[in-house]
Design an enzyme around this catalytic site. Sequence first.
Site, mmCIF file in Angstrom:
data_model
loop_
_atom_site.group_PDB
_atom_site.id
_atom_site.type_symbol
_atom_site.label_atom_id
_atom_site.label_comp_id
_atom_site.label_asym_id
_atom_site.label_seq_id
_atom_site.Cartn_x
_atom_site.Cartn_y
_atom_site.Cartn_z
ATOM 1 N N SER A 158 0.803 -1.221 0.000
ATOM 2 C CA SER A 158 0.000 0.000 0.000
ATOM 3 C C SER A 158 0.838 1.275 0.000
ATOM 4 C CB SER A 158 -0.939 0.019 1.223
ATOM 5 O OG SER A 158 -0.193 -0.068 2.421
ATOM 6 N N SER A 159 2.128 1.161 0.315
ATOM 7 C CA SER A 159 2.959 2.361 0.329
ATOM 8 C C SER A 159 4.428 1.989 0.226
ATOM 9 C CB SER A 159 2.724 3.175 1.617
ATOM 10 O OG SER A 159 3.195 2.454 2.746
ATOM 11 N N GLY A 160 5.230 2.990 -0.084
ATOM 12 C CA GLY A 160 6.668 2.822 -0.116
ATOM 13 C C GLY A 160 7.322 3.898 0.719
ATOM 14 N N ARG A 161 8.478 3.576 1.280
ATOM 15 C CA ARG A 161 9.222 4.558 2.062
ATOM 16 C C ARG A 161 10.683 4.478 1.669
ATOM 17 N NH1 ARG A 161 7.934 2.544 6.932
ATOM 18 N NH2 ARG A 161 9.232 0.763 6.391
ATOM 19 N N ALA A 200 7.056 -10.358 -2.651
ATOM 20 C CA ALA A 200 7.629 -11.467 -3.424
ATOM 21 C C ALA A 200 6.804 -11.779 -4.676
ATOM 22 C CB ALA A 200 7.723 -12.704 -2.546
ATOM 23 N N ASP A 225 10.862 -8.513 1.082
ATOM 24 C CA ASP A 225 10.704 -7.722 2.301
ATOM 25 C C ASP A 225 10.724 -8.565 3.576
ATOM 26 O OD1 ASP A 225 8.171 -8.826 1.839
ATOM 27 O OD2 ASP A 225 7.173 -6.899 1.554
ATOM 28 N N THR A 258 0.755 -6.651 5.916
ATOM 29 C CA THR A 258 -0.316 -7.062 5.001
ATOM 30 C C THR A 258 -0.463 -8.582 5.024
ATOM 31 O OG1 THR A 258 0.085 -5.157 3.577
ATOM 32 C CG2 THR A 258 -1.088 -7.019 2.608
ATOM 33 N N ASN A 293 2.854 -18.740 5.508
ATOM 34 C CA ASN A 293 2.266 -17.489 5.040
ATOM 35 C C ASN A 293 0.787 -17.480 5.434
ATOM 36 O OD1 ASN A 293 3.125 -15.195 3.746
ATOM 37 N ND2 ASN A 293 2.404 -15.825 1.747
ATOM 38 N N GLY A 328 5.115 -3.471 11.001
ATOM 39 C CA GLY A 328 4.090 -2.497 11.369
ATOM 40 C C GLY A 328 3.004 -3.047 12.267
#
Length: 471
Positions: free
Chosen positions: A13-16, A80, A238, A259, A296, A403
Amino acid sequence: MGKSSIAVDIGASSGRMIHGYVEDNKLKLKEIHRFENKIVHNGKNFCWEIDKLFNEIKNGLKKCLENGIQPESIGIDTWAVDFVLLDEDDNLLTDAIAYRDPRTDGMMEEVFQTISKEHLYKNTGIQFQKFNTIYQLYSIKKNNPEILEKAKTFLMIPDYLNFLLTGVKANEYTNATTTQLVNASTKKWDDQLLDQLGINKDMFQDIKLPKTVLGNLKQEIISEIGFDIEVILPATHDTGSAVISVPETKGSIYLSSGTWSLIGVENAFPICTNRALDYNFTNEGGIDYRYRFLKNIMGLWMIQEVKRNLEDQYSFAELVTLARQSKDFISTVNVDDERFLKPNNMIEAIQHYCSETSQEIPQTPGELAKCIFDSLVISYEAAIGQIEEIYEATFDRINVIGGGCQNELLNQLIAEKTKKDVYAGPVEATAIGNIVAQLIALGEFKNINEARSFIKDSFDVKKYTSLIEER
């Protein structure tokens, strides 16, 4: 301040972009740039906006210059399994199609007609999920064979972003293992599997390990952003980066909470036994050829979608508060039911499941959140039981990273359900692990053990027990 690195950490949903450096014997982080990421529909498929992501990386590097930051290196991690294919002129043959796209429906079962499930697991050690790269490629072979015939290069999402930066083509190890096409023993592409599926093995690149210096920026990128920087491979998956940040691995189960929920242990060798197959555990690659033996689980995607369905009226913190207030609501769902992978409406999917199973139907935001958190904890408890059965050992603690470790209610529920101590933190696990791999390559840390010691001393970790919370 010694050498420093930039972690590009792109999630669903986002990148940093995070600047990481060592100062006063502590690993310090500073956010440089944040941007949105989302799946879009191009009229045919659900896709990632890969060009926008690359532009955001360049924007973040420009901000470094504006802020007087001159890092030595940059490393990129993403989710992935997803990839792009390039033709002989390095042009995209496909969009960056997302794993939630339905093109893989039924493909796993068709692959099993050519390669048995047991053989595939024995060779790769990777759990069976319908969106694995192997089934995405098989879908292209079946429905768009002309694309595979033209394909000269296979690059996963971070591989492609690295290629745009440097002009160097490589497949990074931790992400490559998630394709279900890397042999767990040889740690190389499994040519036999590729031949059996009729997929051109020549389009795959040499597999490079985390800490590999890929190269410097292309001259056109240097001209655009104003400086040069080395591109170093972190664990580009990640979760592979996140697990590097687990402060204590001995006798501990980790839960990378975002997520997706990834729950498992770090191991020196793959476990490709029949029992591991039956429980659908995976053996994904980690740093220094360590294995991430894990399962997972659907994860916080469900609450993210509920929040979206409620038109973002509530923050995640408010949904946690409302769940606490709905403590008497006890309906649960199987979070790994396929209907929750990409439903048109998550709230309706949860309600229909509860109706079908003759349970009370959640109506309020608090009841929906409580249902999701309770359901996740049930799934975590089952996975932990399976890990302990396979290992024939009991683990004393659970390290929750990422998170999701900020969700105090969920942490407390995990402690109460499993009767184990839960240690929550660090929050920025993926960015930390990404930076650490780069700093090891730059000589700032000797090895992963020294880096983990720094991580342990640098970031807050909160302890939860089955009875009380402790700082």
